[in-house]
Design a protein around this motif. Structure first.
Motif, PDB file in Angstrom:
ATOM      1  N   PRO A 159     -17.474 -25.178  23.145  1.00 19.54           N
ATOM      2  CA  PRO A 159     -17.475 -26.615  23.442  1.00 19.54           C
ATOM      3  C   PRO A 159     -18.570 -27.326  22.665  1.00 19.54           C
ATOM      4  O   PRO A 159     -19.644 -26.766  22.434  1.00 19.54           O
ATOM      5  CB  PRO A 159     -17.731 -26.653  24.956  1.00 19.54           C
ATOM      6  CG  PRO A 159     -18.397 -25.356  25.270  1.00 19.54           C
ATOM      7  CD  PRO A 159     -17.819 -24.359  24.330  1.00 19.54           C
ATOM      8  N   PRO A 160     -18.314 -28.573  22.241  1.00 18.04           N
ATOM      9  CA  PRO A 160     -19.327 -29.315  21.476  1.00 18.04           C
ATOM     10  C   PRO A 160     -20.479 -29.741  22.374  1.00 18.04           C
ATOM     11  O   PRO A 160     -20.333 -29.863  23.590  1.00 18.04           O
ATOM     12  CB  PRO A 160     -18.548 -30.526  20.955  1.00 18.04           C
ATOM     13  CG  PRO A 160     -17.455 -30.726  21.970  1.00 18.04           C
ATOM     14  CD  PRO A 160     -17.088 -29.347  22.437  1.00 18.04           C
ATOM     15  N   PRO A 161     -21.642 -29.971  21.793  1.00 21.74           N
ATOM     16  CA  PRO A 161     -22.782 -30.449  22.581  1.00 21.74           C
ATOM     17  C   PRO A 161     -22.595 -31.906  22.974  1.00 21.74           C
ATOM     18  O   PRO A 161     -21.723 -32.600  22.452  1.00 21.74           O
ATOM     19  CB  PRO A 161     -23.961 -30.276  21.617  1.00 21.74           C
ATOM     20  CG  PRO A 161     -23.346 -30.370  20.258  1.00 21.74           C
ATOM     21  CD  PRO A 161     -21.974 -29.777  20.378  1.00 21.74           C
ATOM     22  N   PRO A 162     -23.398 -32.408  23.911  1.00 19.68           N
ATOM     23  CA  PRO A 162     -23.324 -33.834  24.286  1.00 19.68           C
ATOM     24  C   PRO A 162     -23.565 -34.742  23.082  1.00 19.68           C
ATOM     25  O   PRO A 162     -24.202 -34.354  22.099  1.00 19.68           O
ATOM     26  CB  PRO A 162     -24.439 -33.981  25.328  1.00 19.68           C
ATOM     27  CG  PRO A 162     -24.657 -32.598  25.861  1.00 19.68           C
ATOM     28  CD  PRO A 162     -24.385 -31.673  24.731  1.00 19.68           C
ATOM     29  N   VAL A 163     -23.050 -35.973  23.180  1.00 14.02           N
ATOM     30  CA  VAL A 163     -23.129 -36.895  22.048  1.00 14.02           C
ATOM     31  C   VAL A 163     -24.569 -37.124  21.615  1.00 14.02           C
ATOM     32  O   VAL A 163     -24.874 -37.157  20.422  1.00 14.02           O
ATOM     33  CB  VAL A 163     -22.461 -38.232  22.407  1.00 14.02           C
ATOM     34  CG1 VAL A 163     -22.675 -39.255  21.301  1.00 14.02           C
ATOM     35  CG2 VAL A 163     -20.979 -38.030  22.663  1.00 14.02           C
ATOM     36  N   GLY A 164     -25.472 -37.269  22.556  1.00 10.04           N
ATOM     37  CA  GLY A 164     -26.849 -37.583  22.207  1.00 10.04           C
ATOM     38  C   GLY A 164     -27.730 -36.387  21.964  1.00 10.04           C
ATOM     39  O   GLY A 164     -28.938 -36.550  21.752  1.00 10.04           O
TER      40      GLY A 164
END
Length: 375
Positions: A159-164
């Motif tokens: 899964p990708p990391p959070p946007v920030g």
């Protein structure tokens, strides 16, 4: 939650270490978001597993020395991972991870991760009192890891990391697959880029629009132009066209060209699905016992499953009269379910029946689907 904070400075401001670090962090975060969301992670350049033949001086067994070529990868956090020079993979590192495994020919994965290190060559700085302070540089380095059998399956698309999120620091590395090594009797014996349906992943681009400033856009399967390799070329200007072809002498030799008016030119033959409502035709002459051919593009499976319906017309050929009292007439001109022709001609004097000849016409009609679409 606030958005990204950009440092701002003014005259007379006393700059603390946190202020200068924030400048670097802001730039790193912007670059990471760009790589993370405008591109797909993977190998960008180099990082190939290369081999060189070797011989064990004790057993005379042949094996290979495995090296990782210099290159660049972008991990899923948006962080660049740079390998500036060739790295030789150590067999002792492999044995530490997988040495207890039973003998197998299955390939083991090799991963690359980002790793921050304290640079060895930078000298510590002196503070105002003459004491040493912390080092002022961080080396954005890398680490090459051997995985267990099947590890590539558990980390194929995390899964990708959070946007920030900032570029991850250890202990949260992102593993980029470089390939696989085969291990036999204490040595590396081969390398590969694919195993268990998982291949080396290369960087990509996320875009809904790709525009060419020159008026011509080319897609090809290799970074460099190579003769014999396919390419797709979209051209604008006075004569817009879409060309698919192969490189020859540095240019794309067309195999299929679509002009702006919709005309399609194909150098080879064309085959494919038949649209609903189409009618295909085959005609010719057949003798008794022959199997009628299907129209080009129609298969026996399509007929058997009802996708195509056949309509057959036979016209017997009456041979010329051989005598003043001889009458010849067709008594049978049929075709059975296997498309085999049965044709008989009867002669009156002397009375006899013999095989005949027919002219045939086979029409193949394509049935429509429930939605009226294509078969």
């Amino acid at each position: 939650m606030t958005g990204p904070l950009r440092p701002a400075f003014h005259e007379g401001q006393v700059l603390a270490a946190a202020d200068l670090s924030a400048t670097v962090t802001h730039a790193r975060a912007a670059a990471a978001r760009h790589s993370r969301y405008l591109h797909d992670w993977g190998v960008a350049e180099g990082l190939e597993l290369l081999t060189e033949n070797r011989t064990d001086p004790v057993t005379n067994a042949r094996f290979v020395e495995v090296r990782v070529s210099p290159g660049l990868a972008i991990d899923g956090n948006g962080r660049e991972v740079v390998v500036p020079e060739t790295v030789v993979l150590r067999e002792s590192d492999f044995e530490e991870v997988n040495g207890a495994d039973p003998a197998t020919t299955s390939p083991y994965p090799v991963f690359l991760t980002a790793l921050d290190r304290e640079p060895g060559g930078s000298a510590p700085q002196l503070d105002s009192c003459g004491g040493n302070t912390a080092k002022t540089r961080v080396e954005e380095s890398y680490q090459i890891l051997f995985g267990r059998l099947g590890d590539e399956l558990t980390f194929a698309d995390p899964p990708p990391p959070p946007v920030g999120a900032l570029p991850a620091e250890p202990p949260a590395p992102w593993r980029v697959l470089l390939g696989y090594v085969q291990w036999t009797s204490g040595h590396f014996t081969a390398v590969s880029v694919t195993a268990r349906s998982v291949s080396v992943r290369y960087v990509g681009v996320r875009a809904d629009t790709v525009a060419a400033r020159s008026g011509s856009l080319t897609l090809r399967t290799k970074p460099a132009v190579q003769d014999g390799q396919p390419a797709l070329q979209l051209s604008g200007g006075e004569q817009p066209s879409l060309i698919f072809g192969l490189y020859q002498g540095g240019t794309v030799a067309p195999l299929m060209t679509m002009q702006a008016n919709g005309n399609l030119n194909i150098e080879g033959s064309f085959s494919g699905r038949i649209s609903a409502g189409s009618v295909l035709v085959a005609s010719g002459t057949a003798t008794d016992g022959m199997i009628l051919p299907l129209p080009a593009g129609v298969t026996a499976e399509q007929v058997a499953t009802g996708q195509v319906v056949l309509h057959t017309q036979l016209t017997p050929r009456v041979p010329p009269i051989t005598g003043p009292k001889t009458i010849q007439c067709p008594v049978e001109a049929t075709v059975d379910s296997s498309r085999r022709v049965r044709c008989l001609i009867r002669l009156t004097e002397p009375f006899s029946e013999r095989p005949g000849v027919v002219d045939f016409l086979v029409l193949a009609t394509v049935t429509a689907t429930k939605g009226g679409g294509r078969q």
